[in-house]
Design a protein around this motif. Structure first.
Motif, PDB file in Angstrom:
ATOM      1  N   UNK A   1     -27.543 -28.681  70.234  1.00  0.00           N
ATOM      2  CA  UNK A   1     -27.813 -30.055  70.901  1.00  0.00           C
ATOM      3  C   UNK A   1     -27.918 -31.204  70.109  1.00  0.00           C
ATOM      4  N   UNK A   2     -28.800 -30.772  68.893  1.00  0.00           N
ATOM      5  CA  UNK A   2     -29.318 -31.882  67.766  1.00  0.00           C
ATOM      6  C   UNK A   2     -27.948 -32.332  67.057  1.00  0.00           C
TER       7      UNK A   2
ATOM      8  N   UNK B   1     -30.183 -36.237  66.489  1.00  0.00           N
ATOM      9  CA  UNK B   1     -31.618 -36.286  66.394  1.00  0.00           C
ATOM     10  C   UNK B   1     -32.056 -34.862  66.913  1.00  0.00           C
ATOM     11  N   UNK B   2     -33.080 -34.596  66.632  1.00  0.00           N
ATOM     12  CA  UNK B   2     -33.727 -33.473  67.061  1.00  0.00           C
ATOM     13  C   UNK B   2     -33.911 -33.690  68.609  1.00  0.00           C
ATOM     14  N   UNK B   3     -33.107 -32.692  69.137  1.00  0.00           N
ATOM     15  CA  UNK B   3     -33.057 -32.856  71.052  1.00  0.00           C
ATOM     16  C   UNK B   3     -33.051 -31.524  71.658  1.00  0.00           C
ATOM     17  N   UNK B   4     -33.459 -31.509  72.778  1.00  0.00           N
ATOM     18  CA  UNK B   4     -33.053 -30.507  73.593  1.00  0.00           C
ATOM     19  C   UNK B   4     -31.833 -30.544  74.176  1.00  0.00           C
TER      20      UNK B   4
ATOM     21  N   UNK C   1     -21.965 -22.000  71.364  1.00  0.00           N
ATOM     22  CA  UNK C   1     -20.599 -22.569  72.320  1.00  0.00           C
ATOM     23  C   UNK C   1     -21.198 -23.103  73.460  1.00  0.00           C
ATOM     24  N   UNK C   2     -21.919 -22.697  74.102  1.00  0.00           N
ATOM     25  CA  UNK C   2     -22.371 -23.052  75.573  1.00  0.00           C
ATOM     26  C   UNK C   2     -22.773 -24.645  75.485  1.00  0.00           C
ATOM     27  N   UNK C   3     -23.397 -24.954  74.440  1.00  0.00           N
ATOM     28  CA  UNK C   3     -23.690 -26.328  74.123  1.00  0.00           C
ATOM     29  C   UNK C   3     -22.485 -27.085  73.922  1.00  0.00           C
ATOM     30  N   UNK C   4     -21.842 -26.731  72.793  1.00  0.00           N
ATOM     31  CA  UNK C   4     -20.580 -27.369  72.408  1.00  0.00           C
ATOM     32  C   UNK C   4     -19.732 -27.788  73.451  1.00  0.00           C
ATOM     33  N   UNK C   5     -19.521 -26.648  74.278  1.00  0.00           N
ATOM     34  CA  UNK C   5     -18.507 -26.742  75.596  1.00  0.00           C
ATOM     35  C   UNK C   5     -18.930 -27.628  76.344  1.00  0.00           C
TER      36      UNK C   5
ATOM     37  N   UNK D   1     -27.929 -34.093  76.867  1.00  0.00           N
ATOM     38  CA  UNK D   1     -26.931 -34.475  77.924  1.00  0.00           C
ATOM     39  C   UNK D   1     -27.432 -35.499  78.738  1.00  0.00           C
ATOM     40  N   UNK D   2     -28.608 -35.971  78.818  1.00  0.00           N
ATOM     41  CA  UNK D   2     -29.128 -37.247  79.398  1.00  0.00           C
ATOM     42  C   UNK D   2     -28.288 -38.267  78.448  1.00  0.00           C
TER      43      UNK D   2
END
Length: 347
Positions: free
Chosen positions: A323-324, A329-332, A225-229, A337-338
């Motif tokens: 994040x991916x 893609x495979x991502x941090x 949720x922290x990422x999807x938010x 965010x970048x």
């Protein structure tokens, strides 16, 4: 399967046990390992099951391990479980994890540690201890114990929060500063193929799966949720062509995620929410690959060939899975965010 369910219900009724089966959500009440941690296992208990990830219950201070079907059948008859007392490897955790890093990254780091890599802990028990461990919540402790078997260990167990056995001796002691742990990923084929996420090229993904007994707990939902938010706040979603799933480990987790607004959040960014079940981790249901050239990023604990379909499976933390999904893609989280911010600025 219907006959198996009937036999299980009958066995539970005759033995005085409780049958844990289909839930009101359309899935199951819970993955067995999740259910044990939530409702059954207690500190000091001996918990024996017919699945290697029974060791999840070590999170509450139980001595929990898996045995074969023949062993468990004999135990029901004799009321005895024969086991050799294992040697203990103390995993001394210090410091605190950085933002965007979690217990899954810690375990993948340990799988690549010189004292653990190559299955040096086969048959041993991993004792997770130290001030860094004490700072982890129950769900994160469960992840550590759950994946002890991926290191070849018999089980994992959390040292009691109150100090004990000060004079204990260990087969080995592994020290790890949690503040130095970075996002990790296991390359396809084996969980022990663990490397720094930053060392892997940004592989395009076809599917992401957040679930299983490793990645379907309440705190895992917090991390997704922290990422999807962040994604929703920027007006971005899972890109076309990427299948994204989050599956709860129990109905209790589903209720928590619903109350927190996570289910609506996940759906808002294009993630399909699945009812509680083992799911893709055991090659069942959405999240399973269909072709050998498909790439999946998953929060589960194993990525052996064929375990979740014929495709290639990368194991990662809930942060990296989410994040991916957004990056495609495979991502941090930072790279996601970048990429998102760069795309928004170029519009």
């Amino acid at each position: 399967m219907e006959d198996l369910g009937t036999r299980q219900r009958d066995f539970a009724a005759r033995s005085g046990g409780r049958f844990v089966g289909p839930g009101a959500s359309g899935g199951s009440e819970a993955i067995c390992h999740t259910y044990l941690v939530e409702n059954v296992a207690r500190p000091g208990d001996v918990v024996v099951g017919t699945d290697s990830h029974t060791c999840s219950s070590g999170a509450v201070g139980a001595f929990a391990f898996g045995v074969g079907a023949t062993d468990i059948a004999a135990a029901w008859y004799t009321r005895e479980v024969l086991v050799k007392v294992p040697e203990v490897v103390r995993i001394d955790l210090t410091g605190r994890v950085r933002p965007g890093v979690c217990a899954k990254d810690v375990m993948l780091t340990l799988l690549a540690h010189p004292a653990i890599a190559g299955s040096q802990t086969i048959g041993r028990a991993l004792l997770f201890a130290g001030p860094g461990c004490a700072a982890l919540n129950l769900d994160e402790r469960t992840t550590l114990c759950n994946m002890a078997v991926e290191a070849g260990a018999m089980t994992g167990i959390i040292e009691p929060d109150e100090p004990s056995d000060e004079g204990a001796t260990y087969a080995d002691v592994v020290e790890l500063d949690l503040a130095r742990v970075e996002p990790m990923v296991s390359l396809p084929g084996d969980p022990r193929n663990a490397v720094l996420l930053s060392s892997v090229r940004p592989v395009p993904v076809d599917c992401v799966y957040g679930g299983s007994c490793t990645g379907g707990k309440a705190y895992d939902m917090d991390m997704y949720a922290s990422v999807f938010a962040l994604a929703r706040a920027r007006g971005v979603r899972v890109p076309a062509g990427v299948r994204a799933y989050v599956q709860m480990g129990s109905e209790a987790v589903l209720a928590y995620a619903t109350e927190c607004g996570y289910v609506r959040l996940f759906e808002d960014v294009g993630v399909t929410v699945l009812p509680p079940s083992c799911g893709a981790c055991i090659n069942a249901g959405p999240g399973v690959s269909e072709h050998a050239d498909e790439v999946t990023v998953s929060a589960q604990n194993r990525n052996f060939p064929g375990r979740s379909g014929p495709g290639q499976v990368y194991l990662a933390s809930p942060y990296t899975v989410a994040a991916s999904a957004i990056a495609g893609r495979l991502s941090s989280v930072e790279d996601m965010l970048d990429g998102v911010d760069g795309a928004l600025e170029s519009r």
